[in-house]
Every structure is written in C-alpha cells, then in structure tokens.
Motif scaffolding. Structure first.
Motif, mmCIF file in Angstrom:
data_model
loop_
_atom_site.group_PDB
_atom_site.id
_atom_site.type_symbol
_atom_site.label_atom_id
_atom_site.label_comp_id
_atom_site.label_asym_id
_atom_site.label_seq_id
_atom_site.Cartn_x
_atom_site.Cartn_y
_atom_site.Cartn_z
ATOM 1 N N CYS A 1 0.824 -1.219 0.000
ATOM 2 C CA CYS A 1 0.000 0.000 0.000
ATOM 3 C C CYS A 1 0.855 1.265 0.000
ATOM 4 C CB CYS A 1 -0.925 0.008 1.215
ATOM 5 S SG CYS A 1 -2.198 -1.270 1.172
ATOM 6 N N ALA A 2 2.136 1.133 -0.302
ATOM 7 C CA ALA A 2 3.034 2.294 -0.283
ATOM 8 C C ALA A 2 2.547 3.400 -1.206
ATOM 9 C CB ALA A 2 4.448 1.864 -0.682
ATOM 10 N N GLU A 3 1.863 3.012 -2.257
ATOM 11 C CA GLU A 3 1.354 3.978 -3.227
ATOM 12 C C GLU A 3 0.374 4.968 -2.589
ATOM 13 O OE1 GLU A 3 -0.762 3.546 -7.594
ATOM 14 O OE2 GLU A 3 0.443 1.914 -6.789
ATOM 15 N N ASN A 4 -0.282 4.531 -1.515
ATOM 16 C CA ASN A 4 -1.252 5.404 -0.847
ATOM 17 C C ASN A 4 -0.592 6.607 -0.185
ATOM 18 O OD1 ASN A 4 -3.171 3.543 -1.601
ATOM 19 N ND2 ASN A 4 -3.282 2.548 0.399
ATOM 20 N N ARG A 5 0.721 6.554 -0.019
ATOM 21 C CA ARG A 5 1.445 7.647 0.626
ATOM 22 C C ARG A 5 1.925 8.705 -0.374
ATOM 23 N NH1 ARG A 5 3.882 5.826 5.755
ATOM 24 N NH2 ARG A 5 2.921 3.848 6.326
ATOM 25 N N LEU A 6 1.618 8.494 -1.637
ATOM 26 C CA LEU A 6 2.056 9.429 -2.669
ATOM 27 C C LEU A 6 1.288 10.745 -2.602
ATOM 28 C CD1 LEU A 6 2.257 7.009 -5.727
ATOM 29 C CD2 LEU A 6 4.202 8.133 -4.639
ATOM 30 N N THR A 7 1.965 11.818 -2.927
ATOM 31 C CA THR A 7 1.285 13.087 -3.149
ATOM 32 C C THR A 7 0.719 13.071 -4.566
ATOM 33 O OG1 THR A 7 3.285 14.124 -4.025
ATOM 34 C CG2 THR A 7 2.927 14.264 -1.631
ATOM 35 N N VAL A 8 -0.036 14.078 -4.928
ATOM 36 C CA VAL A 8 -0.594 14.153 -6.286
ATOM 37 C C VAL A 8 0.532 14.185 -7.315
ATOM 38 C CG1 VAL A 8 -1.937 15.562 -7.886
ATOM 39 C CG2 VAL A 8 -2.710 15.283 -5.523
ATOM 40 N N LEU A 9 1.554 14.996 -7.051
ATOM 41 C CA LEU A 9 2.681 15.084 -7.984
ATOM 42 C C LEU A 9 3.449 13.767 -8.032
ATOM 43 C CD1 LEU A 9 4.088 18.670 -7.276
ATOM 44 C CD2 LEU A 9 2.786 17.889 -9.262
ATOM 45 N N GLY A 10 3.594 13.130 -6.873
ATOM 46 C CA GLY A 10 4.286 11.850 -6.829
ATOM 47 C C GLY A 10 3.547 10.788 -7.615
ATOM 48 N N ALA A 11 2.216 10.787 -7.514
ATOM 49 C CA ALA A 11 1.403 9.816 -8.250
ATOM 50 C C ALA A 11 1.552 10.021 -9.757
ATOM 51 C CB ALA A 11 -0.058 9.942 -7.838
ATOM 52 N N ARG A 12 1.568 11.279 -10.176
ATOM 53 C CA ARG A 12 1.750 11.566 -11.602
ATOM 54 C C ARG A 12 3.123 11.108 -12.075
ATOM 55 N NH1 ARG A 12 -0.530 17.787 -11.594
ATOM 56 N NH2 ARG A 12 -2.764 17.286 -11.371
ATOM 57 N N SER A 13 4.124 11.360 -11.255
ATOM 58 C CA SER A 13 5.488 10.959 -11.603
ATOM 59 C C SER A 13 5.595 9.444 -11.719
ATOM 60 C CB SER A 13 6.462 11.483 -10.538
ATOM 61 O OG SER A 13 7.765 11.004 -10.766
ATOM 62 N N LEU A 14 4.952 8.726 -10.786
ATOM 63 C CA LEU A 14 4.972 7.265 -10.822
ATOM 64 C C LEU A 14 4.270 6.745 -12.066
ATOM 65 C CD1 LEU A 14 5.496 4.489 -9.550
ATOM 66 C CD2 LEU A 14 3.337 4.760 -8.300
ATOM 67 N N ARG A 15 3.109 7.296 -12.377
ATOM 68 C CA ARG A 15 2.363 6.842 -13.552
ATOM 69 C C ARG A 15 3.173 7.055 -14.832
ATOM 70 N NH1 ARG A 15 0.598 4.266 -10.618
ATOM 71 N NH2 ARG A 15 -1.363 4.332 -9.475
ATOM 72 N N LYS A 16 3.852 8.182 -14.906
ATOM 73 C CA LYS A 16 4.674 8.448 -16.090
ATOM 74 C C LYS A 16 5.821 7.447 -16.188
ATOM 75 C CE LYS A 16 7.337 12.012 -18.496
ATOM 76 N NZ LYS A 16 8.440 11.078 -18.814
ATOM 77 N N ALA A 17 6.449 7.152 -15.048
ATOM 78 C CA ALA A 17 7.551 6.190 -15.044
ATOM 79 C C ALA A 17 7.057 4.803 -15.452
ATOM 80 C CB ALA A 17 8.194 6.141 -13.662
ATOM 81 N N GLU A 18 5.890 4.412 -14.951
ATOM 82 C CA GLU A 18 5.319 3.113 -15.305
ATOM 83 C C GLU A 18 4.970 3.061 -16.792
ATOM 84 O OE1 GLU A 18 3.213 1.774 -11.085
ATOM 85 O OE2 GLU A 18 2.042 2.849 -12.589
ATOM 86 N N ARG A 19 4.410 4.154 -17.292
ATOM 87 C CA ARG A 19 4.051 4.203 -18.710
ATOM 88 C C ARG A 19 5.296 4.118 -19.589
ATOM 89 N NH1 ARG A 19 3.648 7.639 -23.005
ATOM 90 N NH2 ARG A 19 1.788 7.420 -24.327
ATOM 91 N N ASP A 20 6.318 4.877 -19.229
ATOM 92 C CA ASP A 20 7.554 4.860 -20.019
ATOM 93 C C ASP A 20 8.179 3.471 -20.026
ATOM 94 O OD1 ASP A 20 7.176 7.529 -20.490
ATOM 95 O OD2 ASP A 20 8.671 8.222 -19.039
ATOM 96 N N GLN A 21 8.169 2.808 -18.866
ATOM 97 C CA GLN A 21 8.733 1.462 -18.793
ATOM 98 C C GLN A 21 7.906 0.481 -19.614
ATOM 99 O OE1 GLN A 21 8.983 -0.229 -14.843
ATOM 100 N NE2 GLN A 21 10.158 -2.003 -15.537
#
Length: 244
Positions: A120-140
C-alpha cells in the motif's frame, strides 16, 4: 595480497551475523537447541533475502527485522510459506518502484513493518508523486512492449515484461496484471503474450496456448471480436497464431 570483498557481500555478512545473533537469543527464549536453530535459520534467512529486488541487498536489514517479528507471532522454527514469500517479494518490489516518487520523509522503509504496508506504499504518494509514478510506469511499459498494430481504435501490443503486462492490463482481471502472484512469466515461457485493444474492450491473447480473454478474464471468441477489425490486423493475428 587478497582481493577486497564486494560491498554487497560485506553487507550480507554483517546483516546475517547480526540476524543469527538474534536467532541465538531467540532459541534460548524458546528453549530450542541454539546450534540447530542457527543452522536452520541461516538457510531460511538466505532464502528470504532472495526477495530483495536490489543487487546491493538494500533491504536486508528490513528483512531481518521482518523475520524477527515473524518469530514473535509464529516462533523461530516456523518458516514462511511460498505464498507469503511471493507477497513479500512483490511488496518489496512495489515499494522499491514507488519509493523514488514518495515524499522524502516516507522513503525510509523502516517506517513500515508489514507486507501489507509495502503493497500500500502507493497510498502515501502526493498528487505530484502519483503523476510521476504513472509516467515512469508508462515509459517502462512502452519500452518493454512492442506496438505491432496501431490504427486509431485498434491496437495490438506484444508484452515483453511483467511491468508491461501490468500496465497494459491495468483495470482488467487478468492474472498477468496482478500486483503479486503475477503469472506473466508462466505464459511468456509458452509463447508471445499480446493485448488487443478494440473500440469496445481489451483482450489478452496467449499465443502459445491460444487463450483469448476479455478484460473480465472471460473466454472470448477471437473470430467474432475481429470481424470489424482492419484486414491487416486480422491477417497479423492469424499469422501469429499459425506460428504457435
């Protein structure tokens, strides 16, 4: 003059030695043979360390603490089952992937104690952090997949990694999109795994077995689904299946 040992090996030794000292004391508390307990625990903890997703053993210390909490609940002689090991491995991998996008104060894994907290670590993300993670996942996902066909509403994608399978399968019920106990490798060993995107749904095609499932993971008829598809796509799918 001997060669210096790699830092990762020194780290393993230091954590293992400390862990076995704890195991020795735990054996005394549980009135177990300390020598047999140490021998058994060394094998168990070495196996547990295999759940660390980093080559440097970055999470060995946390794994030692996790294992010691396990002793408190289940005893020193109790080993982890394969299902729990899979969850542990998936949890650490998930935390490791999410960690760079977490607020600085949340990046210390020692703030977490359970596998559920890792997952559940993802639940600790900020809005900007969530966007950054989604972009990284998409790029990968794009880097680890191959877009075989792209014609506006119709796409055919070949998946080359579990990360790609999870991203392209997001929101589906496919076992290849699961966070833990993911079955991508099992299917990939049998043949190419593909995602077909249509105007109405997403489908997964396991070329090796011929399985074709909709986003709800129900069996679907590939011929019916492809009736309205561009001719080039129908030919491409037929060619892939003929080579299986």
């Amino acid at each position: 003059m001997g060669m210096s040992r790699a830092p990762s090996l020194r780290r393993v030794d230091a954590v293992l030695n400390s862990h076995l000292q704890h195991a020795w004391r735990r054996a005394g508390i549980e009135r177990l043979d300390p020598y047999l307990s140490i021998e058994r625990e060394q094998r168990v903890f070495t196996l547990i360390c295999g759940c660390d997703p980093t080559p440097q053993g970055k999470y060995f210390t946390w794994l030692s603490a996790w294992r010691r909490r396990w002793w408190t609940d289940y005893g020193l002689r109790t080993c982890c089952g394969m299902a729990e090991m899979d969850r542990l491995s998936s949890g650490l991998r998930h935390f490791h992937d999410v960690r760079p996008h977490l607020p600085m104060e949340m990046r210390d894994i020692n703030r977490l104690e359970t596998v559920d907290e890792l997952l559940c670590a993802e639940n600790r993300l900020t809005v900007l952090g969530a966007r950054s993670l989604r972009k990284a996942e998409r790029d990968q996902a794009y880097a680890e997949s191959e877009l075989l066909f792209d014609d506006e509403h119709w796409k055919l994608v070949r998946l080359k990694s579990q990360a790609a399978a999870r991203w392209w399968g997001m929101g589906t019920r496919w076992c290849t999109s699961a966070r833990f106990n993911n079955q991508f490798e099992l299917y990939a060993r049998r043949g190419p795994l593909m995602v077909l995107m249509t105007p109405s749904d997403r489908y997964q095609l396991a070329v090796g077995s011929g399985e074709f499932r909709n986003s709800s993971d129900a069996q679907a008829n590939i011929e019916v689904v492809l009736r309205g598809a561009p001719a080039a796509l129908r030919w491409m799918v037929a060619d892939c299946l003929s080579r299986a």
